[in-house]
Write a protein that holds these residues in place. Sequence first.
Motif, mmCIF file in Angstrom:
data_model
loop_
_atom_site.group_PDB
_atom_site.id
_atom_site.type_symbol
_atom_site.label_atom_id
_atom_site.label_comp_id
_atom_site.label_asym_id
_atom_site.label_seq_id
_atom_site.Cartn_x
_atom_site.Cartn_y
_atom_site.Cartn_z
ATOM 1 N N ILE A 319 0.849 -1.201 0.000
ATOM 2 C CA ILE A 319 0.000 0.000 0.000
ATOM 3 C C ILE A 319 0.879 1.243 0.000
ATOM 4 N N PRO A 320 0.392 2.343 -0.592
ATOM 5 C CA PRO A 320 1.158 3.600 -0.539
ATOM 6 C C PRO A 320 1.028 4.266 0.820
ATOM 7 N N LEU A 321 2.148 4.701 1.362
ATOM 8 C CA LEU A 321 2.141 5.444 2.622
ATOM 9 C C LEU A 321 1.872 6.925 2.380
ATOM 10 N N SER A 322 2.269 7.417 1.219
ATOM 11 C CA SER A 322 2.001 8.810 0.855
ATOM 12 C C SER A 322 2.103 8.952 -0.658
ATOM 13 N N ASN A 323 1.141 9.650 -1.254
ATOM 14 C CA ASN A 323 1.175 9.920 -2.686
ATOM 15 C C ASN A 323 1.178 11.408 -2.986
ATOM 16 N N GLN A 324 1.388 12.223 -1.959
ATOM 17 C CA GLN A 324 1.425 13.673 -2.115
ATOM 18 C C GLN A 324 2.765 14.236 -1.654
ATOM 19 N N VAL A 325 3.823 13.508 -2.003
ATOM 20 C CA VAL A 325 5.164 13.915 -1.599
ATOM 21 C C VAL A 325 5.621 15.117 -2.421
ATOM 22 N N TYR A 326 5.343 15.080 -3.714
ATOM 23 C CA TYR A 326 5.817 16.116 -4.633
ATOM 24 C C TYR A 326 4.641 16.514 -5.514
ATOM 25 N N ALA A 354 15.341 18.225 -6.032
ATOM 26 C CA ALA A 354 14.622 18.511 -4.793
ATOM 27 C C ALA A 354 15.024 17.498 -3.730
ATOM 28 N N ILE A 355 14.891 17.880 -2.464
ATOM 29 C CA ILE A 355 15.249 17.000 -1.353
ATOM 30 C C ILE A 355 14.049 16.848 -0.433
ATOM 31 N N PHE A 356 13.840 15.600 0.063
ATOM 32 C CA PHE A 356 12.679 15.257 0.873
ATOM 33 C C PHE A 356 13.124 14.485 2.109
ATOM 34 N N SER A 357 12.294 14.524 3.140
ATOM 35 C CA SER A 357 12.501 13.673 4.305
ATOM 36 C C SER A 357 12.004 12.271 3.967
ATOM 37 N N SER A 358 12.764 11.241 4.351
ATOM 38 C CA SER A 358 12.337 9.864 4.111
ATOM 39 C C SER A 358 11.593 9.279 5.300
ATOM 40 N N ASN A 359 11.272 10.118 6.277
ATOM 41 C CA ASN A 359 10.422 9.730 7.398
ATOM 42 C C ASN A 359 9.068 10.422 7.258
ATOM 43 N N PRO A 360 7.994 9.804 7.747
ATOM 44 C CA PRO A 360 6.687 10.451 7.663
ATOM 45 C C PRO A 360 6.729 11.834 8.296
ATOM 46 N N PRO A 361 6.088 12.831 7.695
ATOM 47 C CA PRO A 361 5.179 12.783 6.543
ATOM 48 C C PRO A 361 5.862 13.011 5.190
ATOM 49 N N PHE A 362 7.161 12.729 5.035
ATOM 50 C CA PHE A 362 7.869 12.761 3.749
ATOM 51 C C PHE A 362 7.755 14.142 3.086
ATOM 52 N N ARG A 363 8.163 15.152 3.820
ATOM 53 C CA ARG A 363 7.973 16.524 3.343
ATOM 54 C C ARG A 363 9.109 16.994 2.446
ATOM 55 N N LEU A 364 8.747 17.832 1.500
ATOM 56 C CA LEU A 364 9.706 18.506 0.632
ATOM 57 C C LEU A 364 10.348 19.665 1.385
ATOM 58 N N ASP A 365 11.672 19.773 1.267
ATOM 59 C CA ASP A 365 12.377 20.931 1.817
ATOM 60 C C ASP A 365 12.272 22.063 0.801
ATOM 61 N N LYS A 366 11.432 23.026 1.086
ATOM 62 C CA LYS A 366 11.169 24.113 0.145
ATOM 63 C C LYS A 366 12.287 25.145 0.107
ATOM 64 N N TYR A 367 13.233 25.051 1.034
ATOM 65 C CA TYR A 367 14.270 26.072 1.140
ATOM 66 C C TYR A 367 15.627 25.591 0.623
ATOM 67 N N LYS A 368 15.676 24.368 0.130
ATOM 68 C CA LYS A 368 16.957 23.869 -0.377
ATOM 69 C C LYS A 368 16.725 23.081 -1.657
ATOM 70 N N ARG A 369 17.488 23.436 -2.706
ATOM 71 C CA ARG A 369 17.467 22.684 -3.956
ATOM 72 C C ARG A 369 18.805 22.861 -4.657
ATOM 73 N N TYR A 370 19.109 21.930 -5.554
ATOM 74 C CA TYR A 370 20.369 21.923 -6.304
ATOM 75 C C TYR A 370 20.000 22.241 -7.760
ATOM 76 N N ASP A 371 20.347 23.452 -8.217
ATOM 77 C CA ASP A 371 19.694 23.944 -9.439
ATOM 78 C C ASP A 371 20.609 24.635 -10.446
ATOM 79 N N SER A 372 21.845 24.234 -10.575
ATOM 80 C CA SER A 372 22.721 24.874 -11.568
ATOM 81 C C SER A 372 22.796 24.103 -12.887
ATOM 82 N N HIS A 373 22.405 22.835 -12.901
ATOM 83 C CA HIS A 373 22.500 22.000 -14.088
ATOM 84 C C HIS A 373 21.185 22.056 -14.875
#
Length: 447
Positions: A319-326, A354-373
């Motif tokens: 079963i899916p634990l979360s489908n609203q990660v991204y 993008a970077i996410f927590s792998s623990n519930p609730p699997f949230r996106l870190d909105k303040y950090k991304r790797y974006d030069s490529h």
Amino acid sequence: MDLLCNAYSNDSDDEPESKTPIFPPSKRPRPDYSYPQTNRHHVPVSAPPLPNQLYRSLLENEAPVAGRYISKRERAAAPLSVSGAPIAPDPSPSKDHPDPPDVVTPPVQGSILDTGLPRDILSLLRRQKKSHARQSRISGRLSAALRYHRKAVNAIHWSASHAHLLASAGMDGTVCIWNVWSRDQKLARVFSFHNAAVKDVKWSRQGHFVLSCGYDCSSRLIDVEKSIETQNFKEEDVVRVIKFHPDNSNLFLAGGSKGSLRLWDIRSGKVAHQYIRCLGPILDVEFSLNGKQFISSSDVSGVNMSENSIIVWDISREIPLSNQVYVEAFTCPCIMQHPFDPYFVAQSNGNYIAIFSSNPPFRLDKYKRYDSHGVSGFPIKCNFSLDGEKLASGSSDGSIYFYDYRSSKLDRKIKAYEQACIDVAFHPIMPNVIASCSWSGGVSVFE
């Protein structure tokens, strides 16, 4: 020291003596295998055979290698079939690498898993410690330019137990095994068991097998040493990605182009679990650190629903634990779990990671991304260094980008190809070595 010595000896893959070997005994001691052996097909020869006189002269002049002794009588009787390994033709020059010299090389004889390495490389491997505390510093010097694939290379993967071997999967329908630091012949094996383009390839933990999948709707387990296909896992749609379970090497995940997600058991050759949800093509899968969950990435652009683009699944309960990660309107061609921290990253077609927590609730870190490529619609992949402090990514401009994992700042970039750099892979032992592959068919190693 013990780990590295074991990695380069035949005893590194031995099972307990109580197990009954599946393969018949030979003159040379062989380790026990946990994989069943079915559907044996010899690998096809990939080039016209050498003339008898030239072949004999090459055999007489070459240095002795490990493997079965070949008598003069056998050479005279069957000079063109002394090894099951294919003779790789010299492919046409590519834009990324200059023309190589016209050198005819005989096929690899004996075992490629214990092939002798140059002394400096072997010494360097043995000096590495078990701890991966050393930071990865890539100088950008091209160590090896490996050319055989005539079309795009979709994936590369280092062998963890035999760290001189690198596997690559190409759109030309071949899987190549490279002996990266060999002085004589870097192309050790070429497998053409697939009937169409190969999308992904992974080494087994035992180190004697590679698992590959592709557009012929199958995943195939190949014995690298014997050059035979041992199992064929057939599906109804194109298999785009495969991943071995981190704790049980008899299990692997396969994701298909019609949204299929199946956990296969190699021992039985059957599906152990199936994960059903109306998804688009599966782009990537990745296991969590504890091995109890996995993350899938799918292309949801066709249904205009971004909530299912990344899903965290419970393996045993299906079963899916979360489908609203991204929930952003971009597909993610790559998912990668951090080797130590409870975070995972996703390569986005929005030209950032993008970077996410792998623990519930699997949230996106909105303040950090790797974006030069740049991604620009290519299946660009990324990977963490051994110490987890660097994040490397391919790019649509043909460069490799290195980011600081903690700060997300760009450390440096290496111009590797004229066309898109598709995949990057840090060496499993030497932190200053990284391999990459190109949309133009090139495979390169930098150190």
